[in-house]
Structures are given as C-alpha cells and as structure tokens.
Write an enzyme that holds these catalytic residues in place. Sequence first.
Site, PDB file in Angstrom:
ATOM      1  N   ASP A   1       6.435   1.643   6.570  1.00  0.00           N
ATOM      2  CA  ASP A   1       5.393   1.294   6.365  1.00  0.00           C
ATOM      3  C   ASP A   1       4.112   1.627   5.734  1.00  0.00           C
ATOM      4  O   ASP A   1       3.993   2.655   5.752  1.00  0.00           O
ATOM      5  CB  ASP A   1       4.423   0.747   7.891  1.00  0.00           C
TER       6      ASP A   1
ATOM      7  N   HIS B   1       0.548  -1.440  -0.236  1.00  0.00           N
ATOM      8  CA  HIS B   1      -0.140   0.156  -0.579  1.00  0.00           C
ATOM      9  C   HIS B   1       0.401   1.131  -0.658  1.00  0.00           C
ATOM     10  O   HIS B   1       2.012   1.570   0.796  1.00  0.00           O
ATOM     11  CB  HIS B   1      -1.120   0.387   1.158  1.00  0.00           C
TER      12      HIS B   1
ATOM     13  N   ASP C   1       4.094  -6.242   3.073  1.00  0.00           N
ATOM     14  CA  ASP C   1       3.807  -5.265   4.336  1.00  0.00           C
ATOM     15  C   ASP C   1       4.337  -5.821   5.555  1.00  0.00           C
ATOM     16  O   ASP C   1       3.394  -5.071   6.827  1.00  0.00           O
ATOM     17  CB  ASP C   1       2.530  -4.802   4.210  1.00  0.00           C
TER      18      ASP C   1
ATOM     19  N   ASP D   1      -0.378   4.038   1.310  1.00  0.00           N
ATOM     20  CA  ASP D   1      -0.200   5.627   2.549  1.00  0.00           C
ATOM     21  C   ASP D   1       0.578   5.180   3.314  1.00  0.00           C
ATOM     22  O   ASP D   1       0.518   4.283   3.669  1.00  0.00           O
ATOM     23  CB  ASP D   1      -1.407   5.914   1.909  1.00  0.00           C
TER      24      ASP D   1
ATOM     25  N   GLU E   1      -4.843   2.087   3.127  1.00  0.00           N
ATOM     26  CA  GLU E   1      -4.798   0.876   4.235  1.00  0.00           C
ATOM     27  C   GLU E   1      -4.737   1.418   5.203  1.00  0.00           C
ATOM     28  O   GLU E   1      -5.638   0.910   6.176  1.00  0.00           O
ATOM     29  CB  GLU E   1      -3.331   0.334   3.776  1.00  0.00           C
ATOM     30  N   GLU E   2      -4.383   2.310   5.823  1.00  0.00           N
ATOM     31  CA  GLU E   2      -4.232   2.665   6.992  1.00  0.00           C
ATOM     32  C   GLU E   2      -5.561   3.227   7.740  1.00  0.00           C
ATOM     33  O   GLU E   2      -5.984   3.547   8.684  1.00  0.00           O
ATOM     34  CB  GLU E   2      -2.783   3.900   7.669  1.00  0.00           C
TER      35      GLU E   2
ATOM     36  N   HIS F   1       3.620   2.949  13.064  1.00  0.00           N
ATOM     37  CA  HIS F   1       2.969   4.200  13.113  1.00  0.00           C
ATOM     38  C   HIS F   1       3.132   5.468  14.501  1.00  0.00           C
ATOM     39  O   HIS F   1       1.671   5.207  15.744  1.00  0.00           O
ATOM     40  CB  HIS F   1       1.405   3.175  13.968  1.00  0.00           C
TER      41      HIS F   1
END
Length: 484
Positions: free
Chosen positions: A116, A77, A170, A79, A146-147, A458
């Site tokens: 990530d 992904h 991922d 994003d 995705e997030e 994150h």
Amino acid sequence: MNDHLDTLAPEPLWRHFRTLCNTPRPSGREQAILKKITDWADARGLEYEFDETGNLLIRKAATPGHEDAPGVVLQSHVDMVSQADSDIDHDFERDPIETYVEGGWLHARGTTLGADNGVGAAAALAILEDDALTHGPLEALFTIEEEASLVGARHLAPNWLHGEYLLNLDSEFRGEVYIGCAGGNDVKVDHDFKQLEVESNQQVLEVSVSGLVGGHSGMDIDKGRANANVLLASALWALRDTGVQLVSWSGGTMRNAITRDASATIVVQAEAETLVGETLRAFEQRERGLYQGIDDGLRIEVTQAATPARQALSQDDSRRLLAVLAAMPYGIDRMSVAVPGVAESSNNIGVLRLEHGHLHLGAMVRALNLDSAEALNERFRALFSLIDVEAIAGEGYPGWAPNAQSPLLARFIELHEREVGAPAEVKVIHAGLECGIIGAKYPGLDMISFGPTILGAHSPTERVELEAVEEFYRLLQAMIEELA
C-alpha cells in the site's frame, strides 16, 4: 536486497517494487524514491514535471495512430506507513524493507510491507516502460504524503492533468472495483498541563498495552479490533481510586493506523502498588474475554519503571484527563443508510503523547458525508471542553460520491467479466482514497479504483497476494488497451 522479487511475475512490476522496497519512503521523506523514478524516466526519454507540492507527473505519448484516444491517468502514491513490531529495530528513513514469500503471499520481516501503495506505483511504472502495449496518451501521477492527511492530493496543481479517465491503483481487494470513498478530517489536541514534583515515597510504574493486531483505520475499523490508546486509557481510569498521577504516555505513530502498542508511566503511593497490580490483572482478564477471537495476543502489564520520575500531573488533572481519554469516541459511529453495509462515520485514536506535561492527541475522523464528520468533531470539542482543553478539527477533505452510471465503470465491468470470467463487485470504501480530493479539483474526470488483495495494511502483518497481483496487472494492461 530483495533479489528474489526479480523471479516473480509480472517481472517489470516486481522489479520496480524491489526498487521501492530498497528505498526508504515514509510519508514526508519521498525525495529518494522520486529521484530514482525521475532518473529512470530520464533514461527512457519520458517527459515529467513536479508541481509545487512535490507530486510527480510522468507523461507518455500515445501509440502512433491512437493520439485521439481519451487520455488515461494512472494514479498512485509513493509514500508508505511506517510500522514495526516492538522488538524490531528498524529505521524507516534509512533501512530497506526486507521481504519474503510464504504460501503465495509476499510479506515483510517485522515491518509494514509498503504494498500500500507500492504495488500500484510499480504497476504504473511497468505500464510506462511497456512499448508493446497499445495505448492512448498516458499520464502517471505519483502523489506524496498520502498517508499523512492526503497532503499531495490536497495540494495537487490545478489544470495539470489532461486525461479524461483516472485509474486509481490504491484499492486492496481482488475482484472489486471502487466508485466511492469516505472523506473526513483530523482532530488534534495540544495542551500543557501543570506538573508537580514527585514525592520520595511514591512508586514509579510503567503500564503497557501490547500484542494487538492493529490495522488500517478505514478498512479495518469495522472488525472490532482493540486500540491500544483506548485500552490504556480505560485501564488507567480503572486505577482512579489509587491516587494515580500521569508522568508520560506514548502510543501510536500514525493517525490512520489502529494503534497496536501503548505505554504510560505513572506514580502512585507506595501502599497502592498492590492494588494497582490486582486492578490491572482483573481489567486484562475482562478485556481478553471481550476481544477473544479478535485480539487474542492482548497483554496489559505493569512493571517498575526503569528510570525515576521527577514530575507528574496532579491527581486531579490526571483523573480528569483519564476520564476524558477513556470516554473518547472510537470505532464506527454510525452505519450508512444510503450505502448499506458501509460505515457512515468512524474515528481512530491514532497518536497519543504526554511528555513533560504536554499532551498531544491525533485522531482521524472518516465519513461519507462531511456533516457526519462534523458531528463527531463536535463530540470531541464538547468532551475536552469539560476539562478546559481545546480540540481542533482540521480542514475536512471531501469524499468521493459514487457514480453508478460512469462510462468508465461500465467498460471495466465488461472487461473484468471477459478477462476473469466473473463480474467485478462494485464497492464504496470507508477509507480516504485520493479520488475524492482529485475529483473535486478535476470535476470532469471519470474515475474508478482497483487493485490486488492486500491484507493487514498499516501494520506489520501487511501482505499481498501474488496471484492477485498478476490478475491486477493483466486487467490494467487490458483496460488501457481497451480505452485506446
């Protein structure tokens, strides 16, 4: 920006990652990076198309003589999670990510790094441009948002992918291969409370929780880290006998990140101000002891608010709401019996806002079994019903059921031992990889997930191990050639 990335190996991967760092790409704002990727594909004569949701699929024909090899889908992904230190002024929709190397790791200055899943996306692009690599038919799928509840995967076009194998890029631990993941759903609360005028003799105070480690709400939820929204709710509940009234609340930006900072504006009677300070100091001392060695930077502070408050929730509504917020489920709910050592279900209180009487809460429930997720959803519904507020559970998304007999897994394990000199650990992850949703849409796909070591995802402590990236890319190249 980030010129030093061009000096790292493997050069093609880091060159593409530099483009990803230099191009803002928070969830829901992927257009700029997708435009750069398609411009690059045009220059190389690669075929590509978008589905109605905005996911991008690039195809590359097989190396001559390998047209009959099974097709391989490289999936990542584009994003990234947007988190910055509280003292950093960073606009994730305009500013590039500034990176630096220290001790064999790549970091970002005060923000999330976007490894990530930027490293996975960069690896897929590097593979597509490698004309010396022997391969069967290749497809590179770049999903969006995705997030933000796995939006791209949820709305992936049917009958679009042609490959027989899918390599999800991922995962975040070197030496591991994943064959299963959690599903789950979002829980949201939106409610308007009646407000009252603030009296002239009331004190307006700001209570804040800061200095927490935070992290990924799936992979770090088992580490016992504090959540700033949860701590702030407990701190303010401790003030229930002071006549506290809530004015506003601001905590968290992503439901899948463990909240690191939160603050609330409250009003109390002037004579209660001393008691508020004493109560919060005692609460901070207790919590620092409970989180010693986990969140040693924990701070709970109370200050005079910078601006006056005109309206606040009533004492009764404030007390009832704080009781519910302090009692919300957070962290691991139960451990899996089927997969020992893995969380069965958990919840994260990711976003909490109170503005002008409107409460918004965004929580993320994860579970290997959707029945476990529904059990947590029911607890939210029951809890908020006590104050006549509705908690709404969003549509659940499926987990990825492990298949230990996967032919693709068997080939990867053999390859890993040959290339690395050690067997890969087969794992199930308590996070929402897109494999679960893609597998439900394409039930014939044989899938595995692997990647380099990324820590602190994150959160602004996110970093990726350079040596692990080299190993990851070498394995990816070898796996593609093996399948051809």
